[in-house]
Scaffold this motif. Structure first.
Motif, PDB file in Angstrom:
ATOM      1  N   LEU A  34       0.810  -1.228   0.000  1.00 46.39           N
ATOM      2  CA  LEU A  34       0.000   0.000   0.000  1.00 46.39           C
ATOM      3  C   LEU A  34       0.839   1.271   0.000  1.00 46.39           C
ATOM      4  CD1 LEU A  34      -2.793  -1.049   2.502  1.00 46.39           C
ATOM      5  CD2 LEU A  34      -2.944  -0.853   0.012  1.00 46.39           C
ATOM      6  N   PHE A  35       2.101   1.163   0.372  1.00 50.58           N
ATOM      7  CA  PHE A  35       2.969   2.329   0.431  1.00 50.58           C
ATOM      8  C   PHE A  35       3.828   2.476  -0.818  1.00 50.58           C
ATOM      9  CE2 PHE A  35       2.171   0.865   4.752  1.00 50.58           C
ATOM     10  CZ  PHE A  35       1.500   1.981   5.245  1.00 50.58           C
ATOM     11  N   GLY A  36       3.647   1.589  -1.808  1.00 47.30           N
ATOM     12  CA  GLY A  36       4.370   1.691  -3.067  1.00 47.30           C
ATOM     13  C   GLY A  36       5.660   0.897  -3.134  1.00 47.30           C
ATOM     14  N   ALA A  37       6.049   0.254  -2.060  1.00 47.96           N
ATOM     15  CA  ALA A  37       7.265  -0.568  -2.091  1.00 47.96           C
ATOM     16  C   ALA A  37       6.974  -1.869  -2.830  1.00 47.96           C
ATOM     17  CB  ALA A  37       7.736  -0.866  -0.670  1.00 47.96           C
ATOM     18  N   CYS A  38       7.992  -2.416  -3.478  1.00 55.20           N
ATOM     19  CA  CYS A  38       7.850  -3.704  -4.163  1.00 55.20           C
ATOM     20  C   CYS A  38       8.163  -4.817  -3.179  1.00 55.20           C
ATOM     21  CB  CYS A  38       8.820  -3.790  -5.334  1.00 55.20           C
ATOM     22  SG  CYS A  38       8.320  -2.757  -6.706  1.00 55.20           S
ATOM     23  N   LEU A  39       7.266  -5.783  -3.117  1.00 56.67           N
ATOM     24  CA  LEU A  39       7.447  -6.923  -2.228  1.00 56.67           C
ATOM     25  C   LEU A  39       7.746  -8.174  -3.043  1.00 56.67           C
ATOM     26  CD1 LEU A  39       4.472  -6.477   0.245  1.00 56.67           C
ATOM     27  CD2 LEU A  39       6.845  -5.773   0.552  1.00 56.67           C
ATOM     28  N   THR A  55       9.785 -12.690   3.001  1.00 58.09           N
ATOM     29  CA  THR A  55       9.292 -11.526   2.268  1.00 58.09           C
ATOM     30  C   THR A  55      10.349 -10.437   2.340  1.00 58.09           C
ATOM     31  OG1 THR A  55       6.999 -12.061   2.813  1.00 58.09           O
ATOM     32  CG2 THR A  55       7.453  -9.824   2.077  1.00 58.09           C
ATOM     33  N   LEU A  56      10.688  -9.911   1.175  1.00 57.10           N
ATOM     34  CA  LEU A  56      11.668  -8.821   1.104  1.00 57.10           C
ATOM     35  C   LEU A  56      11.005  -7.612   0.469  1.00 57.10           C
ATOM     36  CD1 LEU A  56      13.387 -11.642   0.166  1.00 57.10           C
ATOM     37  CD2 LEU A  56      15.150 -10.019   0.710  1.00 57.10           C
ATOM     38  N   SER A  57      11.385  -6.437   0.918  1.00 58.86           N
ATOM     39  CA  SER A  57      10.834  -5.194   0.404  1.00 58.86           C
ATOM     40  C   SER A  57      11.928  -4.426  -0.334  1.00 58.86           C
ATOM     41  CB  SER A  57      10.302  -4.350   1.567  1.00 58.86           C
ATOM     42  OG  SER A  57       9.771  -3.140   1.090  1.00 58.86           O
ATOM     43  N   PHE A  58      11.576  -3.894  -1.504  1.00 61.30           N
ATOM     44  CA  PHE A  58      12.508  -3.106  -2.320  1.00 61.30           C
ATOM     45  C   PHE A  58      11.858  -1.767  -2.631  1.00 61.30           C
ATOM     46  CE2 PHE A  58      13.523  -7.508  -3.064  1.00 61.30           C
ATOM     47  CZ  PHE A  58      14.899  -7.542  -3.130  1.00 61.30           C
ATOM     48  N   SER A  59      12.624  -0.701  -2.567  1.00 53.76           N
ATOM     49  CA  SER A  59      12.065   0.618  -2.859  1.00 53.76           C
ATOM     50  C   SER A  59      11.871   0.829  -4.358  1.00 53.76           C
ATOM     51  CB  SER A  59      12.942   1.726  -2.275  1.00 53.76           C
ATOM     52  OG  SER A  59      14.247   1.635  -2.787  1.00 53.76           O
ATOM     53  N   GLU A  60      12.666   0.149  -5.176  1.00 47.42           N
ATOM     54  CA  GLU A  60      12.576   0.302  -6.633  1.00 47.42           C
ATOM     55  C   GLU A  60      12.216  -1.025  -7.289  1.00 47.42           C
ATOM     56  OE1 GLU A  60      12.878   3.213  -8.201  1.00 47.42           O
ATOM     57  OE2 GLU A  60      13.267   4.217  -6.284  1.00 47.42           O
ATOM     58  N   ARG A  61      11.299  -0.994  -8.248  1.00 47.90           N
ATOM     59  CA  ARG A  61      10.872  -2.222  -8.925  1.00 47.90           C
ATOM     60  C   ARG A  61      12.013  -2.913  -9.677  1.00 47.90           C
ATOM     61  NH1 ARG A  61       5.725  -4.566  -9.993  1.00 47.90           N
ATOM     62  NH2 ARG A  61       6.010  -6.199 -11.544  1.00 47.90           N
ATOM     63  N   ARG A  66      15.292  -7.756 -10.456  1.00 47.71           N
ATOM     64  CA  ARG A  66      16.629  -8.349 -10.529  1.00 47.71           C
ATOM     65  C   ARG A  66      16.760  -9.490  -9.513  1.00 47.71           C
ATOM     66  NH1 ARG A  66      19.121  -4.223 -11.584  1.00 47.71           N
ATOM     67  NH2 ARG A  66      19.065  -3.206  -9.550  1.00 47.71           N
ATOM     68  N   PHE A  67      16.243  -9.271  -8.304  1.00 48.64           N
ATOM     69  CA  PHE A  67      16.283 -10.302  -7.273  1.00 48.64           C
ATOM     70  C   PHE A  67      15.461 -11.528  -7.694  1.00 48.64           C
ATOM     71  CE2 PHE A  67      14.696 -12.262  -3.355  1.00 48.64           C
ATOM     72  CZ  PHE A  67      15.908 -12.593  -2.768  1.00 48.64           C
ATOM     73  N   VAL A  68      14.283 -11.304  -8.267  1.00 50.12           N
ATOM     74  CA  VAL A  68      13.434 -12.415  -8.719  1.00 50.12           C
ATOM     75  C   VAL A  68      14.129 -13.189  -9.837  1.00 50.12           C
ATOM     76  CG1 VAL A  68      11.271 -13.007  -9.904  1.00 50.12           C
ATOM     77  CG2 VAL A  68      11.252 -11.383  -7.992  1.00 50.12           C
ATOM     78  N   ARG A  69      14.765 -12.502 -10.756  1.00 51.58           N
ATOM     79  CA  ARG A  69      15.495 -13.194 -11.838  1.00 51.58           C
ATOM     80  C   ARG A  69      16.635 -14.042 -11.266  1.00 51.58           C
ATOM     81  NH1 ARG A  69      14.232  -8.485 -14.724  1.00 51.58           N
ATOM     82  NH2 ARG A  69      16.174  -7.500 -14.127  1.00 51.58           N
ATOM     83  N   GLN A  70      17.311 -13.550 -10.222  1.00 53.54           N
ATOM     84  CA  GLN A  70      18.362 -14.343  -9.568  1.00 53.54           C
ATOM     85  C   GLN A  70      17.782 -15.613  -8.955  1.00 53.54           C
ATOM     86  OE1 GLN A  70      19.985 -11.587  -6.729  1.00 53.54           O
ATOM     87  NE2 GLN A  70      21.438 -10.706  -8.198  1.00 53.54           N
ATOM     88  N   LEU A  71      16.628 -15.484  -8.310  1.00 56.57           N
ATOM     89  CA  LEU A  71      15.968 -16.662  -7.738  1.00 56.57           C
ATOM     90  C   LEU A  71      15.599 -17.659  -8.834  1.00 56.57           C
ATOM     91  CD1 LEU A  71      13.522 -15.037  -5.153  1.00 56.57           C
ATOM     92  CD2 LEU A  71      15.629 -16.285  -4.661  1.00 56.57           C
TER      93      LEU A  71
END
Length: 101
Positions: A34-39, A55-61, A66-71
């Protein structure tokens, strides 16, 4: 009206080999809070068991993607590591290769 925001991304993977006693599941989700962070939500474990989640939070999509592609790359190397490949069971949302942050 179409939104400029990329869609959420969800993928469910399984690696199964009865002869090797392997029954693994892996799920990855990318969404916004709800605050615009990417989860990025990741869950894994033995099929039919509770397993674990993170669950990890990222300020930028782009950082989250990039993290999801690594996974995903790590899961695709499963045949070499555990002897059984993960196969995609379900996927929803846009392919990360086409997402623009």
């Amino acid at each position: 009206m179409a939104s400029a925001e990329p869609q959420d991304f969800h993928v469910w993977l399984e690696a199964v080999s009865p002869e090797r006693n392997i029954a693994r599941r892996y799920a990855i989700s990318l969404s916004r809070d709800l605050f615009g962070a990417c989860l990025v939500e990741v869950s894994w474990g033995r099929i039919g068991r509770r397993g674990q989640a993170r669950t990890l939070s990222f300020s930028e999509r782009p950082d989250a993607e990039r993290f999801v592609r690594q996974l995903q790359r790590r899961r695709m190397s499963a045949r070499r590591r555990i002897g059984v490949p993960y196969r995609e069971i379900r996927a929803a949302g846009r392919d990360l290769a086409t997402c623009q942050g």
